[in-house]
Design a protein around this motif. Structure first.
Motif, mmCIF file in Angstrom:
data_model
loop_
_atom_site.group_PDB
_atom_site.id
_atom_site.type_symbol
_atom_site.label_atom_id
_atom_site.label_comp_id
_atom_site.label_asym_id
_atom_site.label_seq_id
_atom_site.Cartn_x
_atom_site.Cartn_y
_atom_site.Cartn_z
ATOM 1 N N ARG A 33 0.841 -1.189 0.000
ATOM 2 C CA ARG A 33 0.000 0.000 0.000
ATOM 3 C C ARG A 33 0.883 1.248 0.000
ATOM 4 O O ARG A 33 1.973 1.228 0.541
ATOM 5 N N HIS A 132 12.788 -9.282 3.697
ATOM 6 C CA HIS A 132 11.378 -8.909 3.502
ATOM 7 C C HIS A 132 11.121 -7.408 3.616
ATOM 8 O O HIS A 132 10.444 -6.835 2.749
ATOM 9 N N TRP B 118 -5.141 0.122 10.066
ATOM 10 C CA TRP B 118 -3.975 -0.745 9.980
ATOM 11 C C TRP B 118 -2.751 0.068 10.389
ATOM 12 O O TRP B 118 -2.705 1.288 10.205
ATOM 13 N N ASP B 119 -1.762 -0.629 10.916
ATOM 14 C CA ASP B 119 -0.533 0.044 11.320
ATOM 15 C C ASP B 119 0.074 0.778 10.128
ATOM 16 O O ASP B 119 0.112 0.238 9.029
ATOM 17 N N PRO B 120 0.546 2.021 10.316
ATOM 18 C CA PRO B 120 1.057 2.786 9.172
ATOM 19 C C PRO B 120 2.338 2.224 8.550
ATOM 20 O O PRO B 120 2.670 2.588 7.432
ATOM 21 N N SER B 121 3.070 1.353 9.254
ATOM 22 C CA SER B 121 4.295 0.790 8.653
ATOM 23 C C SER B 121 3.929 -0.080 7.456
ATOM 24 O O SER B 121 3.043 -0.916 7.557
ATOM 25 N N PRO B 122 4.619 0.097 6.324
ATOM 26 C CA PRO B 122 4.196 -0.607 5.104
ATOM 27 C C PRO B 122 4.316 -2.132 5.184
ATOM 28 O O PRO B 122 3.580 -2.838 4.514
ATOM 29 N N TRP B 123 5.264 -2.657 5.984
ATOM 30 C CA TRP B 123 5.475 -4.103 5.946
ATOM 31 C C TRP B 123 4.942 -4.828 7.165
ATOM 32 O O TRP B 123 5.134 -6.026 7.291
ATOM 33 N N ARG B 124 4.283 -4.140 8.090
ATOM 34 C CA ARG B 124 3.734 -4.822 9.252
ATOM 35 C C ARG B 124 2.272 -5.150 9.003
ATOM 36 O O ARG B 124 1.537 -4.395 8.368
ATOM 37 N N LYS B 125 1.843 -6.288 9.573
ATOM 38 C CA LYS B 125 0.442 -6.721 9.432
ATOM 39 C C LYS B 125 -0.201 -6.631 10.816
ATOM 40 O O LYS B 125 -0.382 -7.630 11.513
ATOM 41 N N ILE B 126 -0.498 -5.429 11.227
ATOM 42 C CA ILE B 126 -1.060 -5.163 12.552
ATOM 43 C C ILE B 126 -2.294 -4.316 12.368
ATOM 44 O O ILE B 126 -2.273 -3.338 11.618
ATOM 45 N N ILE B 167 0.080 -13.612 10.027
ATOM 46 C CA ILE B 167 0.912 -13.473 8.832
ATOM 47 C C ILE B 167 1.998 -12.419 8.990
ATOM 48 O O ILE B 167 2.841 -12.267 8.105
ATOM 49 N N ILE B 169 5.445 -10.738 10.404
ATOM 50 C CA ILE B 169 6.750 -11.367 10.586
ATOM 51 C C ILE B 169 6.974 -11.803 12.037
ATOM 52 O O ILE B 169 7.760 -12.709 12.319
ATOM 53 N N ASP B 170 6.302 -11.160 12.968
ATOM 54 C CA ASP B 170 6.409 -11.542 14.379
ATOM 55 C C ASP B 170 5.202 -12.347 14.864
ATOM 56 O O ASP B 170 5.079 -12.593 16.061
ATOM 57 N N ASP B 189 5.773 -14.880 7.431
ATOM 58 C CA ASP B 189 7.088 -14.366 7.058
ATOM 59 C C ASP B 189 6.984 -12.939 6.559
ATOM 60 O O ASP B 189 7.909 -12.405 5.969
ATOM 61 N N GLY B 190 5.811 -12.328 6.811
ATOM 62 C CA GLY B 190 5.639 -10.943 6.418
ATOM 63 C C GLY B 190 5.143 -10.748 5.003
ATOM 64 O O GLY B 190 4.818 -9.634 4.603
ATOM 65 N N THR B 191 5.078 -11.822 4.205
ATOM 66 C CA THR B 191 4.626 -11.683 2.815
ATOM 67 C C THR B 191 3.159 -12.060 2.646
ATOM 68 O O THR B 191 2.653 -12.065 1.537
#
Lengths: 176, 266
Positions: A33, A132, B118-126, B167, B169-170, B189-191
């Motif tokens: 995004r 990643h 959603w968390d503003p960090s692009p690669w976190r799924k929070i 999903i 990474i943590d 794995d973050g993907t």
């Protein structure tokens, strides 16, 4: 030159933060995004001609970090460092072309993502550097740079930016 | 000539400051307080984005719905007969459980919540939920949807809380395969994909098995569905097996969730 602590600018920064949290996940491609907050710093550098955007980057980091999950200070530091690189690039390279602006936006967003990942590895215990965040940063930077023209247009409308014009005085009336 | 600013001093002072901030652990309280303050804006933003999303999906599905009406009618008839069979199995299950002296249902504390961002960090799924400690949510509660497990609460403030998805990474959950009872750890794995790691080489895990939570660790109640094993292969070390798991829950379409305590009430 626009003041960094103007009410309109701070309100706009909060507005794009809400867009990043609530609306950008709607238009994601896969898990990628865009991040409009980072484009704001690019806009200040390339469109407003700010020679030092690290102040705006610091302010953006202060606004974003409390609602994020990264340790306090990491994103702020990454933003400011990337802003210094952006300022240097804007000073050295011609950036009137939309393509150049998109490329510079891409580089800026990628720098922020990579610096954040590196700082997080240095600060957080038991965290290792993985590919990643870097690959996610590349895709995020691409998507964000693609939104440059639209974002710059709407930001210019919000702040009612007028194109700079030059006036040539043909006759000097001060002698009369 | 204007003196050059020593920008390198910025790095010399900033890194020790970051380490000091981490030592005194001020990140969590600051983030909790900030989320509580901007919660109304997030709720308004989420309502607007949900409305836009519903309009778009409704228009898109309208034409499909017209053509699928007949097929849906037949499907409903088949499902109704299956529901009757399921009800019969349920009655049989009740009888068998009574015979074995099992308790019928485990009373666990649960709180429903809505995803407001959603968390503003692009690669976190929070995800950010609209309820916090004031509504009964606590850290390490399991977060589930109708389809199965999606994550756990990792940060709870008075008005809002954050849930880390499996999903991410943590994201981690101890799990087992329902048939072979092979135990492992499911994580991301973050993907956006899940994998079950640290399976023994002779575990007997097979493709198609359902993966459920094992209850080990005390964070997730036992028996919550996670996904289905799609492939199994050796990991990089060659000492364990790794299984790719297709999650039952659709992580991209999370709207309402249930936060479940690990231990029964009372």
């Amino acid at each position: 030159m626009r003041r960094i602590l103007s009410g309109r600018l701070i309100l706009y920064l909060f507005f794009i933060l809400i867009l990043d949290i609530c609306f950008m996940p709607m238009i994601r491609v896969g898990w990628v995004r865009p991040v409009l907050s980072y484009l704001m710093v690019v806009h200040a550098s390339l469109k407003w001609g700010w020679q030092r955007t690290w102040g705006l980057a610091l302010l953006m980091g202060i606004i974003r970090e409390p609602v994020g999950v990264q340790p306090i200070g990491v994103e702020m530091t990454a933003l400011v460092t990337a802003a210094l690189v952006l300022d240097f690039s804007a000073h050295k390279f011609e950036h009137k072309s939309a393509v150049i602006q998109a490329v510079m936006a891409y580089c800026f967003v990628l720098c922020v993502c990579v610096f954040s990942a590196i700082l997080e590895v240095m600060i957080v215990p038991d965290r290792t550097l993985e590919w990643h965040p870097v690959t996610a940063g590349i895709k995020t930077a691409l998507y964000t740079a693609a939104l440059c023209p639209a974002f710059f247009y709407f930001t210019a409308r919000w702040f009612e930016d007028r194109p700079r014009t030059r006036q040539f005085e043909l006759f000097d009336y001060s002698q009369n | 000539m204007r003196p050059r600013r020593p920008y390198y001093l910025f790095a010399v002072f900033v890194l020790p400051a970051l380490f000091a901030l981490q030592k005194y652990q001020i990140s969590d309280p600051v983030q909790i307080m900030a989320l509580s303050v901007i919660k109304p804006l997030l709720v308004v933003g989420e309502s607007a984005s949900s409305a836009l999303s519903r309009i778009g999906s409704t228009a898109f599905r309208f034409w499909d719905a017209v053509s699928q009406y007949d097929a849906m009618k037949q499907q409903v008839a088949v499902l109704e007969s299956k529901v009757m069979q399921t009800q019969e199995l349920e009655r049989e299950n009740v009888r068998l459980k009574k015979l074995l002296d099992f308790r019928d249902s485990l009373k666990v504390r649960s709180v429903s919540a809505r995803v407001i961002g959603w968390d503003p960090s692009p690669w976190r799924k929070i995800v950010i939920l609209d309820k916090g400690t004031r509504h009964g949510i606590q850290k390490d509660m399991a977060v589930i949807v109708v389809e199965g497990l999606i994550g756990r609460i990792f940060n709870a403030g008075p008005e809002t809380s954050k849930a880390i998805l499996l999903i991410d990474i943590d994201g981690r959950a101890s799990a087992l395969a329902d048939n072979s009872r092979a135990q492992g750890a499911v994580g991301g794995d973050g993907t956006g994909t899940l994998s079950m790691r640290y399976l023994n080489l002779d575990s007997g895990a097979a493709v198609g098995e359902t993966v459920i939570t094992s209850g080990i660790g005390g964070v997730f109640p036992k028996g919550i569905r996670i996904g289905k094993i799609e492939t199994i292969s050796r990991d990089e070390t060659g000492l364990h097996l790794t299984a790719a798991v297709r999650a039952f829950a659709d992580f991209k379409k999370i709207e309402e969730v249930l936060c479940v305590a690990s231990y029964p009430e009372g």
